[in-house]
Write a protein that holds these residues in place. Structure first.
Motif, PDB file in Angstrom:
ATOM      1  N   TRP A  30      -1.355  13.343  -3.669  1.00  0.00           N
ATOM      2  CA  TRP A  30      -2.038  12.220  -4.316  1.00  0.00           C
ATOM      3  C   TRP A  30      -1.017  11.311  -4.869  1.00  0.00           C
ATOM      4  O   TRP A  30       0.160  11.651  -5.364  1.00  0.00           O
TER       5      TRP A  30
ATOM      6  N   VAL B 137      -2.587  15.584   5.092  1.00  0.00           N
ATOM      7  CA  VAL B 137      -1.958  15.703   6.506  1.00  0.00           C
ATOM      8  C   VAL B 137      -1.773  17.060   7.136  1.00  0.00           C
ATOM      9  O   VAL B 137      -1.289  17.906   6.559  1.00  0.00           O
TER      10      VAL B 137
ATOM     11  N   ALA C 153      -7.590   4.901  -0.231  1.00  0.00           N
ATOM     12  CA  ALA C 153      -6.735   4.164  -1.305  1.00  0.00           C
ATOM     13  C   ALA C 153      -7.903   3.380  -1.988  1.00  0.00           C
ATOM     14  O   ALA C 153      -8.821   2.857  -1.532  1.00  0.00           O
TER      15      ALA C 153
ATOM     16  N   GLU D  30      -3.784  11.589   0.369  1.00  0.00           N
ATOM     17  CA  GLU D  30      -3.423  11.774   2.085  1.00  0.00           C
ATOM     18  C   GLU D  30      -3.462  13.299   2.188  1.00  0.00           C
ATOM     19  O   GLU D  30      -2.741  14.195   1.451  1.00  0.00           O
TER      20      GLU D  30
ATOM     21  N   MET E 180       3.883   8.628   3.998  1.00  0.00           N
ATOM     22  CA  MET E 180       4.448   9.438   5.362  1.00  0.00           C
ATOM     23  C   MET E 180       5.669   9.386   5.643  1.00  0.00           C
ATOM     24  O   MET E 180       6.310  10.442   6.165  1.00  0.00           O
TER      25      MET E 180
ATOM     26  N   GLY F 248      -7.141   9.831   4.679  1.00  0.00           N
ATOM     27  CA  GLY F 248      -6.658   9.519   3.125  1.00  0.00           C
ATOM     28  C   GLY F 248      -7.713   8.299   2.796  1.00  0.00           C
ATOM     29  O   GLY F 248      -8.256   7.658   3.615  1.00  0.00           O
TER      30      GLY F 248
ATOM     31  N   TYR G  74      -6.227   9.128  10.636  1.00  0.00           N
ATOM     32  CA  TYR G  74      -5.345   8.400  11.304  1.00  0.00           C
ATOM     33  C   TYR G  74      -4.636   9.544  12.054  1.00  0.00           C
ATOM     34  O   TYR G  74      -3.589  10.276  11.696  1.00  0.00           O
TER      35      TYR G  74
ATOM     36  N   TYR H  24      -5.697   4.788  13.939  1.00  0.00           N
ATOM     37  CA  TYR H  24      -6.821   5.158  13.170  1.00  0.00           C
ATOM     38  C   TYR H  24      -8.013   5.664  14.282  1.00  0.00           C
ATOM     39  O   TYR H  24      -8.006   4.955  15.393  1.00  0.00           O
TER      40      TYR H  24
ATOM     41  N   THR I 219     -11.841  14.466   1.244  1.00  0.00           N
ATOM     42  CA  THR I 219     -11.085  13.323   0.501  1.00  0.00           C
ATOM     43  C   THR I 219     -12.176  12.389   0.152  1.00  0.00           C
ATOM     44  O   THR I 219     -12.302  11.908  -1.025  1.00  0.00           O
TER      45      THR I 219
ATOM     46  N   THR J 100       0.386   4.377   1.900  1.00  0.00           N
ATOM     47  CA  THR J 100       0.293   5.540   2.827  1.00  0.00           C
ATOM     48  C   THR J 100       1.569   5.376   3.878  1.00  0.00           C
ATOM     49  O   THR J 100       2.232   6.363   4.175  1.00  0.00           O
TER      50      THR J 100
ATOM     51  N   GLY K 220     -11.028   4.194   3.016  1.00  0.00           N
ATOM     52  CA  GLY K 220     -10.059   5.050   3.870  1.00  0.00           C
ATOM     53  C   GLY K 220     -10.503   5.543   5.166  1.00  0.00           C
ATOM     54  O   GLY K 220     -11.272   4.909   5.764  1.00  0.00           O
TER      55      GLY K 220
ATOM     56  N   GLU L   8       0.851  -1.181   0.174  1.00  0.00           N
ATOM     57  CA  GLU L   8       0.155   0.045  -0.030  1.00  0.00           C
ATOM     58  C   GLU L   8       1.025   1.258   0.033  1.00  0.00           C
ATOM     59  O   GLU L   8       2.180   0.953   0.045  1.00  0.00           O
TER      60      GLU L   8
END
Ligand code: AMP
Length: 411
Positions: free
Chosen positions: A109, A136, A301, A134, A91, A299, A283, A259, A147, A87, A280, A85
């Motif tokens: 993105w 943030v 996916a 994402e 990050m 975010g 977090y 989360y 989102t 994310t 999504g 994945e």
């Protein structure tokens, strides 16, 4: 002779099938730009420990689905894994480059391949593709809403035929511990009837029981987190629901502690067993968990292959503007120059490079769907003109190359 096949769980995209993928990618880029998101590209592999931390040790992905290999260095104890994945990698990049210190709120993105060692079936691959965002640096639930609107806009504009937005809240550090105890007590009684995975999850991470696809019936008898969240979590859930029109799905969870609050999923009934198009959520503790500042994010996916599967059929690829035809072989190289001049002027076109009869060339011109045939004979060459044939109407007339460019270019 040995024949080779693509590895299990992978697939090839031939030009006709690529058209739908290109269309989805173009829609994504356009929607991301309109909502003010910037692109981020990260490696397709990272140190395994990043995923252990970022995706979570108790998840199926980390427990059994990663492709892991050595770094190649003699003394390195570290291993690398193909990203399951994006994310975690995103990050890591934002933290590594101090992006969050310079810019308190970041919207990015991504679009690219991911890898999971799963049992392949319809809609489930070992190399597939995800796009996602994402956002943030903010705890405001309107960011959660944004989102979701990005995701829904993409699905709508790509022509996905039917989809449903499901929402839930997994609470926050204030209210979740209490909920976890309530859930534990209720699930304890069910344990003898539950699958082996569930019994293991009960010990390690009880929230993940609600994820179980085998014991769905039993899950319906358990209390959902929304029945136990604190007033602030409830207020945020209601705000997200009001702006997005999502439906409460009491068993939708993300089992990991970083989360918080909003979780969402989009499914489509057009897909069969693997019906999730995207997932999504928020977090608020992930960035900190990965060594970054104490900031929240949200975010989603989405799975490219599944979105493409649920898109309305459209004509494969745009047809060519023109197809060049030479009357005899000695004119092939002159026609080649003309074709390239037209391409240079922005028109799409092709010609036979092998020597073929005029009849065979015409057949291919028809097959290509080209709107015009650009025909070069010996006499035309001498006078610096071509015959331009409108394929749909059958009209034919003599024009200079510049006129041909103008006429073919005017749609
Ligand atoms: P996840 O990160 O598991 O929430 O996945 C996000 C989305 O990726 C899912 O909603 C699916 O659309 C897609 N996806 C996940 N796993 C696969 C897979 N093995 N093959 C194809 N698509 C997948």
């Amino acid at each position: 002779m040995t024949r080779y096949a693509a590895p299990r769980g992978t697939y090839d995209l031939l030009p006709e099938q690529a058209a739908a993928h290109q269309r989805l990618e173009a829609v994504c880029r356009s929607v991301f730009a309109r909502f003010g998101y910037g692109e981020i590209r990260v490696p397709v592999f990272e140190y395994t420990r990043l995923f252990n931390r970022g995706v979570g040790e108790t998840t199926d992905i980390v427990e059994k689905q990663m492709f892991t290999f050595g770094t190649g260095g003699d003394e390195e104890k570290d291993t690398l894994s193909l990203r399951p994945e994006l994310t975690a990698g995103v990050m890591r990049a934002l933290i590594e480059h101090n992006v969050l210190a310079q810019k308190p709120f970041v919207k990015v993105w991504y679009y690219g391949p991911v890898f999971r060692k799963e049992r392949p079936q319809k809609g489930r691959f070992r190399q597939f593709h995800q796009f996602g965002v994402e956002a943030v640096g903010s705890n405001d639930p309107l960011v959660d809403v944004e989102t979701i609107l990005v995701l829904l806009s993409i699905l709508r504009e790509a022509g996905v035929q039917e989809f449903q937005l499901k929402l839930n809240s997994v609470g926050c550090p204030e209210c979740r511990p209490r909920y976890r105890e309530t859930l534990r007590a209720a699930a304890q009684a069910q344990l003898p009837q539950r699958c082996e995975d569930c019994r293991r999850r009960f010990e390690r991470n009880v929230l993940r029981l609600l994820d179980c696809k085998t014991d769905r019936e039993l899950n319906r008898q358990l209390p959902g987190p929304m029945e136990h969240v604190c007033p602030e979590c409830r207020r945020q859930f209601e705000l997200v629901q009001k702006h997005t029109g999502g439906v409460l799905e009491p068993t939708l969870v993300r089992g990991l502690d970083y989360y918080t609050r909003t979780v969402y999923e989009v499914t489509s009934s057009t897909l069969g067993a693997q019906d999730a198009l995207a997932g999504g959520g928020r977090y608020d503790h992930l960035v900190e968990e990965l060594g970054g500042p104490k900031v929240g994010g949200v975010g989603f996916a989405a799975g490219v292959e599944r979105v493409v599967m649920s898109m309305k059929e459209v004509n494969a690829g745009a047809p060519l503007d023109f197809f060049g035809i030479y009357i005899d072989e000695t004119l092939k190289s002159d026609l080649f120059d003309i074709v390239n001049r037209l391409r240079g002027a922005g028109l799409s076109g092709d010609m036979e490079l092998e020597t073929r009869s005029v009849k065979a060339q015409m057949r291919n011109a028809n097959r290509s769907g080209a709107r015009f045939a650009v025909i070069l004979g010996g006499e035309e060459r001498q006078r610096g003109v071509v015959k331009l044939k409108d394929m749909a109407r059958g009209h034919e007339r003599e024009v200079t190359i510049d006129e041909a460019i103008r006429i073919v270019g005017a749609r």
